[in-house]
Design an enzyme around this catalytic site. Sequence first.
Site, PDB file in Angstrom:
ATOM      1  CE1 TYR A  44      -3.095  -2.967   0.335  1.00  0.00           C
ATOM      2  CE2 TYR A  44      -3.399  -2.471   2.661  1.00  0.00           C
ATOM      3  CZ  TYR A  44      -3.692  -3.240   1.557  1.00  0.00           C
ATOM      4  OH  TYR A  44      -4.580  -4.286   1.666  1.00  0.00           O
TER       5      TYR A  44
ATOM      6  CG  PHE B  21     -11.935   0.674  -6.214  1.00  0.00           C
ATOM      7  CD1 PHE B  21     -11.411   1.801  -5.607  1.00  0.00           C
ATOM      8  CD2 PHE B  21     -11.150  -0.467  -6.267  1.00  0.00           C
ATOM      9  CE1 PHE B  21     -10.129   1.805  -5.073  1.00  0.00           C
ATOM     10  CE2 PHE B  21      -9.870  -0.477  -5.737  1.00  0.00           C
ATOM     11  CZ  PHE B  21      -9.363   0.665  -5.144  1.00  0.00           C
TER      12      PHE B  21
ATOM     13  N   PRO C 274     -19.323   0.988  -4.738  1.00  0.00           N
ATOM     14  CG  PRO C 274     -19.274   3.092  -3.743  1.00  0.00           C
ATOM     15  CD  PRO C 274     -18.943   2.374  -5.027  1.00  0.00           C
TER      16      PRO C 274
END
Length: 292
Positions: free
Chosen positions: A67, A221, A223
């Site tokens: 990340y 990404f 919803p």
Amino acid sequence: METPFTPPLPGGTWRLGDSTVTRFGYGAMQLAGPWVMGPPADHDGALAVLREAVGLGITHIDTSDAYGPRVTNQLIREALHPYPESLFIATKVGATRDAQGGWPTARRPEDLRKQVHENLDSLGVEALDLVNMRMGDAQGPRPDSIAEAFETLVALQQEGLIRHLGVSNVTAEQVAEARGIAPVVCVQNMYNLAHRHDDDLVDHLAADGIAYVPFFPLGGFTPLQSEALSRVASRLGATPMSVALAWLMRRSPNILLIPGTSSTAHLRENIAGAGLALSDEDMAELDGVGRA
């Protein structure tokens, strides 16, 4: 000066390996920049979210050196090191990042050893609480053997660099294969109200006392959107995302939530949402969303 009252986190706790963690945890992925690349726009704000999470009683934080890359681990170290004894930090290996923001796989033994040592260095620890072996790719699990990669992590565990092992982005067959090699304390897969492909696996793991940690609990990404979800939320005077978290919390006692956010206000909203009381009728209506 009185200490502010902090209500208990929803869901209680779960025994993860030899540690007891809060079922409501925190996923650090969103602390990195756009598309999980680069530093956050608000560095101090990112530190504040991590400190708020621990201050509210969260003892389970999920991260990865991919990340950023290395961004979220370094933020965790800056915000929280030296770590509270109760804090359990889970990370994962098996993928790196390219210049375009992609997630190329990296599962050769030398790749995995490098990633484990990078996680140790960026988090500032001598042993990692939990390392999830990430399989598949960005499109989901793939039916490959997990044996060589998982055996590499087992060797690193035997060297004292990893305390517990988990698997991520895997099929049920890969879970069984990994469990035949060494104990697995958690499975981390995509799962939410609308994506129910792991229903049987969740129940099977619960019976064996193994945690199931859904990533993208709110759809990621894209919803979650559902008429039934909106109806239940409207009836309860809550947001659809709150209802989705509460459904997961009630779905099974072995589900550990790690919703991510870069906002302290949103963190508190997620906690409140996960604690929403759903009736049997609410659950029955919601149960049809992912089964349609």
